[in-house]
Design an enzyme around this catalytic site. Structure first.
Site, mmCIF file in Angstrom:
data_model
loop_
_atom_site.group_PDB
_atom_site.id
_atom_site.type_symbol
_atom_site.label_atom_id
_atom_site.label_comp_id
_atom_site.label_asym_id
_atom_site.label_seq_id
_atom_site.Cartn_x
_atom_site.Cartn_y
_atom_site.Cartn_z
ATOM 1 N N GLN A 41 0.817 -1.147 0.081
ATOM 2 C CA GLN A 41 -0.049 -0.226 -0.205
ATOM 3 C C GLN A 41 0.770 1.300 -0.014
ATOM 4 O OE1 GLN A 41 -1.784 -1.059 4.059
ATOM 5 N NE2 GLN A 41 -1.524 1.140 4.455
ATOM 6 N N CYS B 103 -5.387 0.519 3.555
ATOM 7 C CA CYS B 103 -5.410 -0.832 3.990
ATOM 8 C C CYS B 103 -6.839 -1.215 3.852
ATOM 9 C CB CYS B 103 -5.061 -0.970 5.563
ATOM 10 S SG CYS B 103 -5.836 -0.124 6.586
ATOM 11 N N HIS C 7 -6.496 -1.222 11.528
ATOM 12 C CA HIS C 7 -5.843 -1.786 10.514
ATOM 13 C C HIS C 7 -6.662 -2.663 9.788
ATOM 14 C CE1 HIS C 7 -2.595 -2.217 7.581
ATOM 15 N NE2 HIS C 7 -2.353 -3.543 8.192
ATOM 16 N N ASN D 12 -1.186 -9.228 4.793
ATOM 17 C CA ASN D 12 -1.180 -7.796 5.149
ATOM 18 C C ASN D 12 -0.654 -7.112 3.704
ATOM 19 O OD1 ASN D 12 -0.971 -5.417 6.328
ATOM 20 N ND2 ASN D 12 0.862 -5.979 7.521
#
Lengths: 111, 230
Positions: free
Chosen positions: B19, B25, B168, B195
């Site tokens: 990102q 996110c 997140h 992630n």
């Protein structure tokens, strides 16, 4: 010789010196191809890096089954890290939901 | 339910993305869930566009009008699903590539790769979360990322991790039965989490977190999505 007219008022160097971190910081800069425009910025990031090394040790103590240490974000303060790399806007009702759940768990802990 | 399960092994998960210095996110969590749902319904894995969400989605939460999707300044996966239903779908990464900065919306309805027809919140019970994961595909989740800044590898099972400070958005792609935990005195089940901080973070971009304790609020904001089968 120590010049007594110039007094160190920030703690970044102290942290760095305590841990002997500058060498690690140089390796971090090389590993992650970091660039800092000025000497001041370098020192500022070194101070943050040193604090993050202390945080990593704390995290390691609280979370011993994981491995904590130097990451690509080790030169960012906690606030910078959250602002730049996270980004979920939590609904207020979610926080209430979690609080209620916490209360239930505590209440059921009779034995 | 199987003892262990991993959507990566079934080909439902795209490569780890990055990102960059942008609070997007939520967009990566959303596209991950849509990519997985599309795989479950069609058997094809498409790499979908986060930039479309960053540029074009300004949807606000129905109950809290201040909780709006706002590009690099954050957003919510549930808002993004509603945007995708209303906009008509999501382009793929190649037609609307990621830049890491918010720009002018260039969404072209003619280039839609996947349409979203519905979504749902999953209950906080982690067995239900596992069941939904197996049935619907990878799930969008949110958590408190405080331990992730220093995380390198292993199963993260901290003694204390605030459930209230969720900040997140990530993607739940599987779970495992046995990850050793000294603190919990034995083998502990864990979640496998994708992630969006690149492959050089964590375990090649992945995070393993203790399962069954609501760790870091992982069970509080979980959602699944259903895509259109043409």
């Amino acid at each position: 010789a120590i010049d007594e007219t110039i007094v160190q008022v920030t703690d970044s160097r102290r942290y760095a010196d305590l841990l002997g971190t500058e060498e690690k910081f140089k390796i971090f800069i090389e590993d992650y191809s970091k660039e800092y425009a000025t000497r001041e910025e370098y020192l500022h990031r070194l101070g943050i890096f040193a604090k993050n090394m202390i945080r990593a040790v704390e995290h390691q103590a609280i979370d011993p089954t994981a491995v904590h240490g130097v990451t690509p974000f080790s030169d960012l303060s906690e606030e910078e890290f959250q602002r730049l790399y996270t980004g979920v806007r939590v609904r207020p009702q979610l926080n209430r939901k979690v609080q209620e759940e916490d209360a239930t768990v505590e209440g059921s802990d009779d034995d | 339910l199987p003892e262990s399960f991993d959507w990566r092994e079934k080909g439902a998960v795209t490569d780890v993305k990055m990102q960059g210095a942008c609070g997007s996110c939520w967009a990566f969590s959303t596209t991950g869930a849509v990519e997985g749902a599309n795989f479950v319904s069609t058997g094809k894995l498409l790499n979908l566009s986060e930039q479309q969400l960053v540029d074009c989605d300004h949807t606000c939460d129905r109950k809290d009008k201040r909780a709006c999707d706002n590009g690099c300044r954050g957003g919510l996966m549930s808002n993004a699903y509603r945007y995708l239903i209303e906009a008509g779908g999501l382009e793929d990464e190649a037609s609307y590539p990621y830049t890491g900065k918010r720009g002018e919306c260039k969404f072209d309805p003619q280039k839609v790769a996947v349409q979203v027809v519905n979504f749902t919140d999953i209950p906080v019970n982690e067995k239900q979360i596992a069941a939904n994961l197996v049935q619907h595909g990878p799930l969008a989740v949110a958590l408190n990322a405080v331990f992730m800044q220093t995380y390198i590898g292993g199963v993260s099972c901290p003694l204390i991790c605030g459930k209230r400070w969720i900040n997140h958005g990530v993607l739940l792609v599987g779970y495992g039965a046995k990850g050793f935990s000294i603190l919990r005195l034995g083998n502990q089940p864990y979640w496998i989490i994708k992630n969006s901080w690149g492959k050089r973070w964590g375990e090649h971009g992945y995070y393993r977190l203790c399962r069954g304790h609501g760790m870091c609020g992982i069970n509080t904001m979980v959602s699944a999505v259903v895509t259109q089968v043409s």
